[in-house]
Design a protein around this motif. Structure first.
Motif, mmCIF file in Angstrom:
data_model
loop_
_atom_site.group_PDB
_atom_site.id
_atom_site.type_symbol
_atom_site.label_atom_id
_atom_site.label_comp_id
_atom_site.label_asym_id
_atom_site.label_seq_id
_atom_site.Cartn_x
_atom_site.Cartn_y
_atom_site.Cartn_z
ATOM 1 N N ASP A 1 0.809 -1.214 0.000
ATOM 2 C CA ASP A 1 0.000 0.000 0.000
ATOM 3 C C ASP A 1 0.847 1.272 0.000
ATOM 4 O O ASP A 1 0.320 2.373 -0.154
ATOM 5 C CB ASP A 1 -0.964 0.006 1.188
ATOM 6 N N GLN A 2 2.167 1.134 0.104
ATOM 7 C CA GLN A 2 3.038 2.305 0.054
ATOM 8 C C GLN A 2 3.123 2.843 -1.368
ATOM 9 O O GLN A 2 3.150 2.073 -2.330
ATOM 10 C CB GLN A 2 4.449 1.950 0.529
ATOM 11 N N SER A 3 3.193 4.159 -1.489
ATOM 12 C CA SER A 3 3.432 4.767 -2.804
ATOM 13 C C SER A 3 4.838 4.380 -3.259
ATOM 14 O O SER A 3 5.651 3.901 -2.450
ATOM 15 C CB SER A 3 3.325 6.291 -2.707
ATOM 16 N N GLN A 4 5.137 4.617 -4.521
ATOM 17 C CA GLN A 4 6.467 4.284 -5.029
ATOM 18 C C GLN A 4 7.548 5.064 -4.282
ATOM 19 O O GLN A 4 8.606 4.512 -3.968
ATOM 20 C CB GLN A 4 6.551 4.525 -6.547
ATOM 21 N N ASP A 5 7.303 6.322 -3.976
ATOM 22 C CA ASP A 5 8.279 7.123 -3.230
ATOM 23 C C ASP A 5 8.468 6.577 -1.813
ATOM 24 O O ASP A 5 9.604 6.476 -1.328
ATOM 25 C CB ASP A 5 7.852 8.590 -3.170
ATOM 26 N N GLN A 6 7.369 6.235 -1.145
ATOM 27 C CA GLN A 6 7.467 5.657 0.193
ATOM 28 C C GLN A 6 8.227 4.335 0.142
ATOM 29 O O GLN A 6 9.061 4.052 1.013
ATOM 30 C CB GLN A 6 6.074 5.409 0.783
#
Length: 186
Positions: free
Chosen positions: A96-101
């Protein structure tokens, strides 16, 4: 520098058992880091977890870590061996993390591995040998896990591919792509 190991392979290949044998051969106390989340309604998943529990020696410590793996690795005692089973489950927990996260999470994990004074043994699933998944979350999982293993492998003293109960020492027979690229670029 500690002797870190990556054990990878397909489902039911024997990779976890191989990693457990490697951990048991050492003289250090073992910390088993379980990344799975055990939903009580999923009986089949709970049976798989129980099979892993039943194989582990009673003296091994258990730490459950579905998300904050980098922080846990930073705090390991130096005279221990930590077996992380598995990176695939951990990646799935972080989908569920964004690509940046996700990039921040990976950077933090890699830094923790490099700074860790304990021996680390990672188990990771090989999921990219089949067709490209038809759904976005499947592609994301497959790509993140594959890229993570490529980033981890140069930090390992040993890398094994386990399939059909046989462990192949990739660190002896293979050439690390990252190291090859580094040697080509002066």
């Amino acid at each position: 520098m500690p002797h870190h190991v990556l054990v990878t392979g397909p489902s039911r290949s024997g990779k976890s058992e191989w990693a457990e044998c490697l951990a048991a051969q050492g003289q250090q106390p073992v910390i088993y880091i379980a990344t799975a989340i055990a939903p009580p309604e999923d009986r089949e998943w709970l049976q798989r977890i129980e099979q892993h529990r039943a194989r582990r020696p009673a003296e091994w410590q258990l730490r459950e870590c579905p998300l904050e793996l980098a922080a846990l690795l930073r705090d390991l005692p130096p005279d221990h061996c930590a077996l992380v089973d598995s990176l695939g489950t951990w990646v799935a927990n972080c989908l569920d993390q964004s690509q940046d996260q996700w990039q921040e999470t990976v950077t933090e994990l890699l830094a923790s591995v490099q700074a860790c004074a304990a021996q680390l043994i990672f188990v990771a699933e090989e999921v990219g040998w089949g067709v490209v998944p038809a759904y976005a979350s499947g592609r994301c999982f497959r790509d993140r896990l594959g890229e993570l293993c490529q980033q981890l492998s140069p930090l390992m003293a040993e890398v094994y591919l386990v399939t059909t109960g046989f462990a192949l020492p990739l660190h002896q027979w293979g050439i690390c792509l990252k190291r090859l690229r580094e040697n080509q670029n002066p």
